[in-house]
Design an enzyme around this catalytic site. Structure first.
Site, short mmCIF file in Angstrom:
data_model
loop_
_atom_site.label_atom_id
_atom_site.label_comp_id
_atom_site.label_asym_id
_atom_site.label_seq_id
_atom_site.Cartn_x
_atom_site.Cartn_y
_atom_site.Cartn_z
N LYS A 1 20.83 25.07 63.47
CA LYS A 1 21.00 25.76 62.99
C LYS A 1 21.37 26.68 64.31
CE LYS A 1 18.85 29.96 60.40
NZ LYS A 1 17.85 29.91 59.89
N HIS B 1 22.31 31.12 64.16
CA HIS B 1 22.51 32.03 64.16
C HIS B 1 20.87 32.28 63.42
CE1 HIS B 1 22.72 29.69 59.57
NE2 HIS B 1 22.17 30.64 59.42
#
Length: 225
Positions: free
Chosen positions: A104, A106
């Site tokens: 991921k 963000h």
């Protein structure tokens, strides 16, 4: 056999996680039994499952560890449920951690869910069942890349006690030899047979003479050495 192991076997049957009959496995083997941990779907089932894992972890590894790591995806709810159960049963706070299949970029960035791993952490890995070492092969380098941790061991729910596709040893034995940490299960298939063979449970005999013969034949052909 410890009482919680007997209860866990009955729990697997009640939850229709452990079934008996005629099944074709992904490996192509014809098996007289089949386990599908995906059938644990209710809050009560997950609470009880966490408790059985917690008791087995306590028996095999004690409470001298910091993190319970559940590989994605099935290991995620197992790690959460067992971490909660360890807190409730033993008053011990351990952290849960899992990996993502994709990094991921963000918000809560990185490849991990839950607690971050820290240098010096002692880690127990939790999975449903291991029929090959593929999951650990993927998980081990992820864990080791995050921090300098000690992996104390692996816990699964059922040891099928059958050899791998490329070895006469069981998957758990192969993992133990390759990675150097302990591997254990809540119960083995030998425990299952002991608990259910010609013993009525809820007005049924789940393993009768005919099924016992089929199980014995299966292990004669595929049993780990």
């Amino acid at each position: 056999m410890e009482q919680y192991k007997q209860e866990f076997i009955e729990f697997m049957v009640d939850s229709q996680v452990l079934k008996f009959g005629d099944f074709t496995l992904k490996s192509g083997r014809k098996s007289p039994f089949f386990m599908n941990a995906g059938a644990y779907v209710t809050g009560t089932q997950l609470r009880r499952l966490g408790e059985y894992y917690a008791k087995a972890i306590h028996d095999h590894y004690g409470l001298d560890f910091d993190v319970l790591f559940g590989p994605a995806y099935k290991g995620i709810p197992l790690a959460v449920a067992a971490t909660m159960a360890i807190s409730e049963l033993y008053g011990k706070e351990v952290r849960y951690c899992s990996n993502r299949k994709e990094v991921k970029d963000h918000g809560d960035t990185g490849i991990l869910l839950g607690s971050k791993l820290q240098d010096g952490d002692r880690v127990v890995i939790i999975e449903d069942v291991t029929t090959s070492g593929k999951s650990i092969e993927e998980t081990f380098p992820i864990i080791k890349a995050q921090a300098n941790v000690e992996i104390k061991g692996l816990i699964v729910s059922l040891n099928r006690m059958e050899r791998g596709l490329d070895s006469t040893k069981s998957a758990l034995d192969e993992i133990r030899e390759k990675y150097g940490f302990e591997t254990n299960a809540i119960v083995t298939m030998a425990d299952v047979v002991e608990a259910l063979y010609n013993k009525p449970y809820r007005n049924a005999v789940y393993i009768d003479d005919e099924l016992k013969t089929a199980i014995d034949a299966y292990y004669e052909q595929y049993g780990a050495k």
